[in-house]
Design a protein around this motif. Structure first.
Motif, short mmCIF file in Angstrom:
data_model
loop_
_atom_site.label_atom_id
_atom_site.label_comp_id
_atom_site.label_asym_id
_atom_site.label_seq_id
_atom_site.Cartn_x
_atom_site.Cartn_y
_atom_site.Cartn_z
N GLU A 2 -31.39 16.45 -62.98
CA GLU A 2 -29.76 15.97 -63.06
C GLU A 2 -29.37 14.77 -63.32
O GLU A 2 -30.32 13.55 -62.94
CB GLU A 2 -29.57 16.11 -61.45
N ASP A 6 -23.94 13.06 -61.61
CA ASP A 6 -23.41 14.28 -60.92
C ASP A 6 -23.52 14.05 -59.44
O ASP A 6 -23.14 14.80 -58.63
CB ASP A 6 -24.32 15.33 -61.26
N TYR A 7 -23.77 12.70 -58.95
CA TYR A 7 -24.02 12.69 -57.29
C TYR A 7 -22.98 11.44 -57.02
O TYR A 7 -22.91 10.36 -57.84
CB TYR A 7 -25.38 12.21 -57.08
N ARG A 54 -26.86 11.24 -50.38
CA ARG A 54 -25.99 11.56 -52.03
C ARG A 54 -25.64 12.87 -51.48
O ARG A 54 -26.08 13.69 -50.93
CB ARG A 54 -27.16 11.58 -53.05
N ARG A 55 -24.74 13.27 -52.35
CA ARG A 55 -24.08 14.71 -52.59
C ARG A 55 -23.33 14.85 -53.81
O ARG A 55 -23.47 13.84 -54.63
CB ARG A 55 -22.99 15.03 -51.53
N ARG A 56 -23.46 16.05 -54.15
CA ARG A 56 -22.88 16.37 -55.39
C ARG A 56 -21.27 15.74 -55.60
O ARG A 56 -20.43 15.84 -54.63
CB ARG A 56 -22.77 17.93 -55.72
N ARG A 58 -18.77 16.90 -57.04
CA ARG A 58 -17.76 17.74 -56.83
C ARG A 58 -17.18 18.14 -55.37
O ARG A 58 -16.37 18.95 -55.26
CB ARG A 58 -18.14 19.30 -57.72
#
Length: 67
Positions: A2, A6-7, A54-56, A58
């Motif tokens: 990834e 994205d994070y 961390r998280r996406r 979105r």
């Protein structure tokens, strides 16, 4: 793999004297309510824990961590 873009990352500091179970409970609440996951944990000699969550990206409409 990834891409890092994205994070979304959030650094936290858990003070010394916080028990291991209390720290785990705090982090699991962040995971349940904000979609965060543990990216890195550092335990310092004085007992301070430095945590990177961390998280996406979105999921950025969810709340930031509160500790």
């Amino acid at each position: 793999m990834e891409a890092a873009a994205d994070y979304q990352y959030a650094p936290l500091r858990i003070p010394p004297g916080t028990s291991r179970s209390a720290a785990a409970t705090m982090l699991s609440l962040q995971a349940d309510t904000g979609g965060w996951e543990l990216a890195r944990l550092q335990l310092h000699p004085d007992g301070t824990r430095k945590v990177i969550l961390r998280r996406r990206a979105r999921l950025s409409y969810l709340p930031l961590p509160v500790i």
